[in-house]
Design an enzyme around this catalytic site. Sequence first.
Site, short mmCIF file in Angstrom:
data_model
loop_
_atom_site.label_atom_id
_atom_site.label_comp_id
_atom_site.label_asym_id
_atom_site.label_seq_id
_atom_site.Cartn_x
_atom_site.Cartn_y
_atom_site.Cartn_z
N CYS A 158 -14.22 103.08 113.89
CA CYS A 158 -14.96 101.82 113.96
C CYS A 158 -14.62 100.99 112.73
CB CYS A 158 -16.46 102.11 113.99
SG CYS A 158 -17.51 100.65 114.08
N HIS A 191 -22.17 98.23 120.83
CA HIS A 191 -22.46 97.41 119.64
C HIS A 191 -23.44 96.28 119.97
CE1 HIS A 191 -20.34 98.56 116.05
NE2 HIS A 191 -19.20 98.73 116.70
N GLU A 245 -17.66 98.72 122.73
CA GLU A 245 -18.06 97.39 122.26
C GLU A 245 -19.38 96.95 122.87
OE1 GLU A 245 -16.73 96.19 119.66
OE2 GLU A 245 -15.15 97.70 119.71
#
Length: 170
Positions: free
Chosen positions: A93, A138, A135
């Site tokens: 990451c 996130h 993603e």
Amino acid sequence: MVQRGKPILATMARPFDLPAEGAEASDVIDRLFAARQRVREHHVFGKGMGLAAPQIGIDGAAAVIAPPDADAGPLNPRVINASPETDEQYEGCLSFFDVRDLVPRPLRLEIAPTRLDGQSVVVLNAALARLAGYEIDHLYRHLYTDRMREGVHPIPVEDHRGTGHAWSYR
């Protein structure tokens, strides 16, 4: 790049009101592509890479997913179906740049992104499913460390030997 421990990484991203906020959403996607390009100038991503708006300090539900051979920029993406079949691969990451971790993820995802021109459903498999799921996590305040199996611990990036190699799938 926003690093671990910053509040924006633990906050759910704000969905865009489309098409009303289309110009703002387009600007965020442009900023993500620019940030992605800056990172790619310093590091090779053999597996591809992704970047979510919170990682560059923007509270918006946008991400760019860049497999080695293509680009995508979904807005307001959400997972609508995930296969029960999973595999476990090392992930890194940009907000945890110094470690790699083994993370289980579904081998197939159906995501519903909102594009500037309307809604669509996309089916992704293998590496693309992993990139997109990562993603999207996130945007919903989940870090990849949240998905690690109990007892699995990060390894220093210098001990990770998969750098530059694509994930392998059965």
